[in-house]
Each structure stands twice: as C-alpha cells, then as structure tokens.
Write a protein that holds these residues in place. Sequence first.
Motif, PDB file in Angstrom:
ATOM      1  N   ASN A  73       0.787  -1.228   0.000  1.00 36.57           N
ATOM      2  CA  ASN A  73       0.000   0.000   0.000  1.00 36.57           C
ATOM      3  C   ASN A  73       0.822   1.282   0.000  1.00 36.57           C
ATOM      4  OD1 ASN A  73      -2.425  -1.392   0.010  1.00 36.57           O
ATOM      5  ND2 ASN A  73      -2.341  -1.664   2.221  1.00 36.57           N
ATOM      6  N   GLN A  74       2.098   1.213   0.292  1.00 37.41           N
ATOM      7  CA  GLN A  74       2.909   2.414   0.382  1.00 37.41           C
ATOM      8  C   GLN A  74       4.142   2.281  -0.512  1.00 37.41           C
ATOM      9  OE1 GLN A  74       1.495   4.765   1.873  1.00 37.41           O
ATOM     10  NE2 GLN A  74       0.109   3.741   3.252  1.00 37.41           N
ATOM     11  N   ARG A  75       4.478   3.382  -1.174  1.00 36.48           N
ATOM     12  CA  ARG A  75       5.677   3.409  -2.002  1.00 36.48           C
ATOM     13  C   ARG A  75       6.610   4.465  -1.435  1.00 36.48           C
ATOM     14  NH1 ARG A  75       5.084   6.395  -6.746  1.00 36.48           N
ATOM     15  NH2 ARG A  75       7.130   7.279  -6.786  1.00 36.48           N
ATOM     16  N   LEU A  76       7.783   4.073  -1.009  1.00 30.64           N
ATOM     17  CA  LEU A  76       8.721   5.023  -0.442  1.00 30.64           C
ATOM     18  C   LEU A  76       9.355   5.863  -1.539  1.00 30.64           C
ATOM     19  CD1 LEU A  76      10.450   2.817   2.258  1.00 30.64           C
ATOM     20  CD2 LEU A  76       8.710   4.560   2.577  1.00 30.64           C
ATOM     21  N   MET A  77       9.527   7.158  -1.246  1.00 31.59           N
ATOM     22  CA  MET A  77      10.072   8.101  -2.222  1.00 31.59           C
ATOM     23  C   MET A  77      11.104   8.991  -1.555  1.00 31.59           C
ATOM     24  SD  MET A  77       6.462   9.321  -3.911  1.00 31.59           S
ATOM     25  CE  MET A  77       5.597   9.424  -2.357  1.00 31.59           C
ATOM     26  N   TRP A  78      11.881   9.692  -2.361  1.00 32.15           N
ATOM     27  CA  TRP A  78      12.802  10.733  -1.890  1.00 32.15           C
ATOM     28  C   TRP A  78      12.399  12.087  -2.459  1.00 32.15           C
ATOM     29  CZ3 TRP A  78      15.959   9.773   1.986  1.00 32.15           C
ATOM     30  CH2 TRP A  78      16.266   8.449   2.262  1.00 32.15           C
ATOM     31  N   ASN A  79      11.705  12.097  -3.593  1.00 28.89           N
ATOM     32  CA  ASN A  79      11.221  13.315  -4.241  1.00 28.89           C
ATOM     33  C   ASN A  79       9.828  13.042  -4.788  1.00 28.89           C
ATOM     34  OD1 ASN A  79      13.764  15.051  -4.386  1.00 28.89           O
ATOM     35  ND2 ASN A  79      14.455  13.135  -5.306  1.00 28.89           N
ATOM     36  N   ALA A  80       8.986  14.078  -4.736  1.00 31.59           N
ATOM     37  CA  ALA A  80       7.638  13.910  -5.293  1.00 31.59           C
ATOM     38  C   ALA A  80       7.025  15.278  -5.546  1.00 31.59           C
ATOM     39  CB  ALA A  80       6.757  13.117  -4.334  1.00 31.59           C
ATOM     40  N   LYS A  81       6.004  15.288  -6.384  1.00 29.55           N
ATOM     41  CA  LYS A  81       5.176  16.474  -6.611  1.00 29.55           C
ATOM     42  C   LYS A  81       3.744  16.055  -6.345  1.00 29.55           C
ATOM     43  CE  LYS A  81       7.584  19.558  -9.707  1.00 29.55           C
ATOM     44  NZ  LYS A  81       7.191  20.837  -9.197  1.00 29.55           N
ATOM     45  N   VAL A  82       3.170  16.565  -5.237  1.00 27.81           N
ATOM     46  CA  VAL A  82       1.834  16.173  -4.796  1.00 27.81           C
ATOM     47  C   VAL A  82       1.149  17.389  -4.197  1.00 27.81           C
ATOM     48  CG1 VAL A  82       0.536  14.680  -3.212  1.00 27.81           C
ATOM     49  CG2 VAL A  82       2.646  13.843  -4.245  1.00 27.81           C
ATOM     50  N   ASP A  83      -0.138  17.558  -4.479  1.00 24.75           N
ATOM     51  CA  ASP A  83      -0.922  18.626  -3.839  1.00 24.75           C
ATOM     52  C   ASP A  83      -1.230  18.187  -2.407  1.00 24.75           C
ATOM     53  OD1 ASP A  83      -2.566  20.707  -3.110  1.00 24.75           O
ATOM     54  OD2 ASP A  83      -4.192  20.170  -4.464  1.00 24.75           O
ATOM     55  N   LEU A  84      -0.580  18.806  -1.436  1.00 23.92           N
ATOM     56  CA  LEU A  84      -0.722  18.427  -0.033  1.00 23.92           C
ATOM     57  C   LEU A  84      -1.781  19.229   0.710  1.00 23.92           C
ATOM     58  CD1 LEU A  84       3.041  18.085   0.956  1.00 23.92           C
ATOM     59  CD2 LEU A  84       1.421  16.239   0.446  1.00 23.92           C
ATOM     60  N   ASN A  85      -2.108  20.430   0.219  1.00 19.48           N
ATOM     61  CA  ASN A  85      -3.014  21.312   0.971  1.00 19.48           C
ATOM     62  C   ASN A  85      -4.302  21.642   0.231  1.00 19.48           C
ATOM     63  OD1 ASN A  85      -1.937  22.946  -0.935  1.00 19.48           O
ATOM     64  ND2 ASN A  85      -1.062  24.449   0.462  1.00 19.48           N
ATOM     65  N   GLY A  86      -4.595  20.939  -0.835  1.00 22.41           N
ATOM     66  CA  GLY A  86      -5.868  21.079  -1.514  1.00 22.41           C
ATOM     67  C   GLY A  86      -6.060  22.354  -2.308  1.00 22.41           C
ATOM     68  N   ASP A  87      -4.963  23.057  -2.643  1.00 25.46           N
ATOM     69  CA  ASP A  87      -5.102  24.301  -3.406  1.00 25.46           C
ATOM     70  C   ASP A  87      -5.039  24.078  -4.913  1.00 25.46           C
ATOM     71  OD1 ASP A  87      -2.416  23.782  -3.830  1.00 25.46           O
ATOM     72  OD2 ASP A  87      -1.703  25.678  -2.983  1.00 25.46           O
ATOM     73  N   GLY A  88      -4.929  22.821  -5.331  1.00 21.34           N
ATOM     74  CA  GLY A  88      -4.899  22.498  -6.758  1.00 21.34           C
ATOM     75  C   GLY A  88      -3.526  22.584  -7.386  1.00 21.34           C
ATOM     76  N   LYS A  89      -2.521  23.021  -6.636  1.00 24.26           N
ATOM     77  CA  LYS A  89      -1.151  23.124  -7.149  1.00 24.26           C
ATOM     78  C   LYS A  89      -0.269  22.115  -6.422  1.00 24.26           C
ATOM     79  CE  LYS A  89      -1.350  27.481  -6.167  1.00 24.26           C
ATOM     80  NZ  LYS A  89      -0.998  28.847  -5.861  1.00 24.26           N
ATOM     81  N   PRO A  90       0.446  21.274  -7.166  1.00 26.66           N
ATOM     82  CA  PRO A  90       1.303  20.288  -6.490  1.00 26.66           C
ATOM     83  C   PRO A  90       2.498  20.958  -5.816  1.00 26.66           C
ATOM     84  CG  PRO A  90       1.513  20.102  -8.868  1.00 26.66           C
ATOM     85  CD  PRO A  90       0.452  21.119  -8.613  1.00 26.66           C
ATOM     86  N   GLU A  91       2.798  20.478  -4.600  1.00 26.78           N
ATOM     87  CA  GLU A  91       3.973  20.929  -3.883  1.00 26.78           C
ATOM     88  C   GLU A  91       5.166  20.066  -4.303  1.00 26.78           C
ATOM     89  OE1 GLU A  91       1.124  23.115  -2.366  1.00 26.78           O
ATOM     90  OE2 GLU A  91       0.874  20.976  -2.086  1.00 26.78           O
TER      91      GLU A  91
END
Length: 164
Positions: free
Chosen positions: A24-42
């Motif tokens: 269920n989990q994939r470990l990463m070192w870098n990512a681009k994901v919208d964490l705060n729901g503003d529609g823009k990936p962090e």
Amino acid sequence: MRGVRIAVFCLTLLALPFALFAKNQRLMWNAKVDLNGDGKPETIRLVKLEDGKFRLQINQATVEGSLGDETKGFYIANVDTSDKYREVVVYTPGPSDDDEHLFFWFDGKRIREMGRLMRWLKFLGNGIVIASDWMGFWAITRKYALTKERKLVEVPQEFYFVGV
C-alpha cells in the motif's frame, strides 16, 4: 504434517503486516503532490542526514527531524479523506522491524509535525489510524485519532483487541 501447517500459518500471519505496508505504500525521496488542496502540487524533497536525521523540504519550507534508525524515505498518506490535506510520512523500518513513522502536514507556508507512530499502520480514512504492534507472542492494536489541531493522539482503550 499438521505441525508444519500450523507453523506455516503462524509465519504467514507474522508476515502479513509487512506485506500490507509494502503493497500500500511506495517510499520516495522526491515527489510532486498537492498536499493542501489548493490544486497546485507541492515539490517535496527528503534528504537523509547522518544518524537517523533527515531534512524535509516542501516548496521553500524546511524542517529537520530524526528517526530511531536510518531514514528509508517517505510516503504520502491521507489520514482524513474528508479534509483537503494529505500528509507526508517519513519512514524507517527500524533495526528489528520496529517501524517508525513521523507524520507532517503542510498548510501552504509551514511544515508542521503531527506525531510519531510505531509499527504497522492501517489508515481508515476518517481521521483514525490503527497501529498493530507485536508483543513477543501476541499483537496489540492501538488507535490514534486526528485532533482539530492536526495532531495524532492515542485514544485510550478500556479493552485492547489482542490479534493473532
């Protein structure tokens, strides 16, 4: 023959939490994901430092922390699917399958620590995280709840489920 079947069954039960985490989990070192729901990936970046220490960077915000053993990466969790946030969880399996998860959330400007949970986790999606811990010959299940302040706190139980 019956003893062999019982031994295989017991080993399967012991391996199940590890298999669930890995699946269920994939470990990463870098990512681009919208964490705060503003529609823009962090932009999320994790840097391993020495002695279990790490630096987590989300956009321009940075926080340093430490785990009990060498940092292996991070994964994205969704503790409460009804809110707009997703959490970054820095992870180590520990020296002897003593899994350690350090939770962070990003409000758009700052990275905030939510809590440190141990062992094998299950996310229910309603603000509840279940942690199963092997106690030598039995497993204890602890319940953690997400507070209004976005902290994960253990919910005391009158009785604890003893899983096998």
